[in-house]
Design a protein around this motif. Structure first.
Motif, PDB file in Angstrom:
ATOM      1  N   SER A  72      -8.623   2.952  -3.209  1.00 17.10           N
ATOM      2  CA  SER A  72      -7.840   4.096  -3.696  1.00 17.10           C
ATOM      3  C   SER A  72      -6.886   3.693  -4.822  1.00 17.10           C
ATOM      4  O   SER A  72      -5.674   3.876  -4.740  1.00 17.10           O
TER       5      SER A  72
ATOM      6  N   SER B  67       0.816  -1.218   0.000  1.00 19.11           N
ATOM      7  CA  SER B  67       0.000   0.000   0.000  1.00 19.11           C
ATOM      8  C   SER B  67       0.847   1.264   0.000  1.00 19.11           C
ATOM      9  O   SER B  67       2.033   1.247   0.340  1.00 19.11           O
ATOM     10  N   HIS B  68       0.202   2.363  -0.413  1.00 25.21           N
ATOM     11  CA  HIS B  68       0.821   3.691  -0.381  1.00 25.21           C
ATOM     12  C   HIS B  68       2.122   3.744  -1.178  1.00 25.21           C
ATOM     13  O   HIS B  68       3.156   4.186  -0.702  1.00 25.21           O
TER      14      HIS B  68
ATOM     15  N   SER C 146      -3.754  -0.998  -1.352  1.00 25.31           N
ATOM     16  CA  SER C 146      -4.463   0.286  -1.375  1.00 25.31           C
ATOM     17  C   SER C 146      -3.514   1.450  -1.636  1.00 25.31           C
ATOM     18  O   SER C 146      -2.306   1.352  -1.418  1.00 25.31           O
ATOM     19  N   TYR C 147      -4.101   2.552  -2.127  1.00 22.09           N
ATOM     20  CA  TYR C 147      -3.341   3.779  -2.386  1.00 22.09           C
ATOM     21  C   TYR C 147      -2.180   3.539  -3.342  1.00 22.09           C
ATOM     22  O   TYR C 147      -1.020   3.757  -3.026  1.00 22.09           O
TER      23      TYR C 147
END
Length: 689
Positions: free
Chosen positions: A161, A110-111, A134-135
């Protein structure tokens, strides 16, 4: 209780999923020997597919034990169990080779800035329990699983996201029998909300589909998710009514968020069956009717958000005294009538109460003082009466930081109290649009922590009082549309928070309990998010603009329009290099426009029309970006900015009749400048020939 972080657009939240405790408490034991060559090769293949590795290559050396590599965890038998590479600055595609890690249980990417599709090998892994991507910038549709796919161990899937598209078909979830939590929020999924979640994944407890493009009605089948704790489908294009079945079976539900859709109809009486419900978000829909008394049975409610609907009737239908845990009640922009029910004041844990934009009437009850923890109170745009009594009662709410009571008390007089007790923590006060008679009251000077003061759209008279200097933290002053007189006081030029570019709000910059709306599409979530504003427009101020105006270097919006100001535009105003808006229109200002105004590079709004200014409009800078209407109504003004751009389009010197035509199209032209320009142009043209 184990927690897992899920997010939707703009707001992080922590989902409490007790049943995932064993999933997330994965053993983190240091290895006693090296990982296998096959697993090492899989990791290096993943690394090779990245265009930016965030420094992983320096850590992941081929000759070293991959169990010691950054983000890698192995168990005692050297099998890789965790690949945890969140927020590592990774870019590029994700290799399907990670699916070859046969012992991998927890994959967190993520991110980052990863793109491309989600490899089928990860979704169909026979070992992964938690998958969080995610992200990122993943796109395309989710992989289809074959009909023969066996049940997968995956319990937590977070794909929020990203830029995923397509519909949620049953084949996409084939084999997801063990899924407990799915966060697909903030993507571009379309089609209807699938009815098969509860059958395919009978243990599903968290489902977040918010901020997508789902349409159609809510399926009744969601009511079969007997273990559902959190259901979020807000900010889609859902329509129709809320089915009764949703409340009949999901008795464990603690969060229901369907806000930001096109849902209609009433709140079903069956909502009373949700005894464990803590959050109810039905805001920004087209729902109507009265609130059912059954809401009183949801005794664990903490948040009720019904703003921006068409609900009507009296609030007394609900016995709020049963809702001892209620902290936030937001009923903004509905059609509720009657008086505020006394039972609301039994919600002793209330921190935010917003009843603005309804048709409530009467006077405030002294019992509002029972809300000892109340920090946010918004009652604007109703028909409340007796502002003097209201202020007297509200003094007992000692923790208030935000008080919005404008557009009430129509035609009353501003209380002329010398002092009020209480309001020690008040940061934002709005008493605009009533319209109240009287003067700016002395009691406001006691609000030592005040940062935002709105007294606009009243009928206040007199001058701006000297006590305004006592408000050391004030950075937003709006007194527009009154009948204030006298000169603009120089004490306004000594406001500390408008003078210093680095001076921020002095208090704890926590979020407002509820967003403060300046318009339906503009909201502020923290006090310091308000722009630094000085708005004295539409009054009867006279005299000259103080030379000290140049001290307000932090101000972003300065509006002195529609007054009777005289004299020149002071050169010092050019020091306000942070200005976004400057409006001095409709006054009696004279003299030339300071050329240094061109250096105000952030100006997006500028108006000096309808004055008596003279001379050329400074060219070659920011002022070139504004239309002629920003300068209209100044017959002595002139400028060749627009004409120059037109003449330069000619490939030959313009004839006299062409110049006359151009002059007739432009209001702001100095004839002498035009002639000199044309002569120079002709000479240059002749020499080039």
């Amino acid at each position: 209780m184990q927690t897992h972080h899920f997010s939707n657009r703009g707001h992080s939240k922590i989902l409490h999923i007790p049943s995932l405790a064993l999933v997330l408490l994965i053993c983190l034991v240091s290895p006693t020997s090296s990982c296998t060559e096959q697993e090492k090769a899989s990791l290096l293949q993943f690394l090779a597919g990245l265009s930016q590795d965030g420094g992983l290559a320096a850590s992941w050396q081929h000759a070293t034990d991959c169990c010691q590599w950054a983000g890698i965890t192995c168990r005692q038998d050297t099998t890789i169990t965790d690949v945890l590479l969140a927020s590592k600055g990774l870019e590029g595609h994700v290799s399907e080779s990670l699916g070859n890690l046969t012992g991998l249980q927890h994959l967190n990417l993520s991110h980052n800035s990863l793109s491309g599709g989600l490899p089928l090998e990860l979704v169909s892994s026979s070992s992964i329990l938690v998958l969080d991507i995610s992200y990122n910038q993943f796109n395309g549709t989710l992989p289809e699983l074959s009909a023969s796919t066996p049940a997968q161990p995956l319990k937590v899937l977070n794909i929020s996201s990203n830029f995923f598209t397509g519909q949620f078909t049953s084949t996409k979830w084939k084999g997801m029998e063990n899924l407990v939590a799915l966060n697909a929020s903030n993507n571009r999924f379309t089609g209807q909300v699938p009815t098969h979640f509860c059958n395919t994944s009978p243990d599903i407890s968290v489902l977040d589909l918010s901020f997508n493009r789902f349409s159609g009605s809510l399926p009744q089948g969601l009511g079969d998710c007997s273990k559902m704790i959190e259901l979020r489908a807000g900010y889609n294009d859902l329509s129709g009514t809320i089915p009764d079945e949703l409340f009949n079976a999901t008795s464990n539900l603690s969060t229901l968020d369907l806000g930001g859709n096109n849902l209609s109809g009433k709140v079903p009486d069956s909502i009373g069956q949700l005894k464990k419900l803590q959050e109810l978000h039905l805001n920004n829909n087209n729902m109507s009717g009265e609130l059912p008394s059954a809401v009183s049975n949801c005794i664990n409610l903490i948040i009720i958000d019904l703003k921006s609907n068409n609900f009507s009737g009296e609030l007394a239908n609900v016995n709020f005294s049963n809702l001892h845990n209620l902290k936030t009640l937001d009923l903004l922009y509905n059609n509720f009538t009657g008086k505020v029910p006394e039972s609301i004041y039994s919600c002793s844990n209330m921190t935010a109460l917003r009843l603005s934009g309804n048709k409530l009437h009467g006077q405030l009850s002294p019992r509002i003082g029972d809300l000892k923890y109340l920090t946010f109170l918004s009652l604007g745009k109703n028909s409340f009466k007796n502002i003097t009594n209201a202020l007297h009662i509200l003094q007992s709410c000692r923790n208030l930081t935000t008080l919005l009571i404008g557009q009430n008390f129509i035609g009353e007089h501003m209380p002329e109290l010398e002092k009020v007790e209480g309001f020690e923590k008040l940061q934002v006060l709005d008493i605009g649009g009533c319209p109240l008679f009287g003067k700016m009251p002395l009691w406001i000077s006691n609000l030592a922590n005040l940062e935002v003061l709105v007294l606009s759209n009243n009928k206040l008279t007199g001058s701006i009082p000297a006590w305004i200097k006592a408000l050391k933290h004030l950075f937003y002053l709006d007194v527009r549309n009154n009948t204030l007189t006298g000169e603009i006081p120089t004490i306004l030029m000594d406001m500390p928070t408008l003078m210093s570019e680095n001076k921020e709000a002095h208090l704890d910059p926590r979020l407002f309990e509820l967003p403060v709306y300046k318009s339906p599409s503009l909201q502020y979530r923290i006090p310091i998010a308000f722009p630094k504003v000085l708005d004295l427009s539409n009054n009867k101020f006279t005299g000259e603009i103080p030379l000290e105006i140049g001290q307000l270097k932090a101000v972003l919006s300065l509006n002195f329009s529609f007054n009777y100001l005289t004299g020149r535009i002071p050169q010092s105003i050019c020091n306000l290099t942070n200005l976004l808006v400057l409006d001095l229109s409709s006054n009696n200002l004279t003299g030339a426009i300071p050329g240094a105004l061109n250096s105000l590079n952030f100006l997006s709004g500028f108006n000096i029309s309808n004055n008596d200014l003279e001379g050329p409009i400074p060219s070659g800078g920011q002022l070139n970006t504004f239309p002629n209407s920003s300068f209209d109504g100044n017959p002595k003004l002139c400028g060749s900015i627009s004409l120059t751009n037109v003449i330069l389009q000619y490939t030959r010197p313009p004839e006299n009749n062409e110049i006359r035509n151009l002059l007739s199209q432009l209001d702001l032209v100095c004839s002498l400048e035009v002639l000199l320009f044309c002569c120079c142009w002709c000479d240059s043209f002749s020499q080039s020939r």
